[in-house]
Design an enzyme around this catalytic site. Sequence first.
Site: not given
Ligand code: NI
Length: 179
Positions: A45, A50, A93-94, A135-136, A139
């Site tokens: 995701g 991001q 998370c990236l 989660h997304e 963001h």
């Molecule tokens: Ni994330």
Amino acid sequence: MLFEIQTYGKDVLRTKTEEIPQIDDDLRVFVANMFETMYAAEGIGLAAPQVDKSIRLFVIDLSPIDEEEGRRVFVNPQIIGFGDEKDEYEEGCLSVPTIREIVTRPTTIRITYQDMNGKHYDEEIDGFLARVIQHEYDHLEKTLFIDHLSSLKKSLLKNTLKKIASGEIEVEASENFEL
Ligand code: NI
């Protein structure tokens, strides 16, 4: 084209996101690049902030986990309801490399969004997809998964977060299905 993934400490992760007024070729190119960036980092995701863009859009592809799943794009999403039941899962998370922590979230959500053709949806979603969407979606709301942790947990992560913010710890592809 690969975007640079923005990590903890960057202002864009704490910036208000804007509605997308129209779905045009520029947005299509942007979304293609988001998928490319997500796959290169082995994520499942990725949200627009991001990759340094403050717009209300995220992409998800759960096919590494569930072969019946594929590419999904959520344009202008709004979570309009949550179920009562909650569960726990260790998220990563990236944008917060190397940290993985248990986060409690509702198992069911109701969400409205558009796809890349501008078609509107109003869906109830549960299971792992519902977790990834939350989660997304966070963001887009200037929130990171670590914001859901207790202040004790957060204080234990302080040094690692400092290293991420200073660039000492960088994004790297992992096999952990980061979000
Ligand atoms: Ni994330």
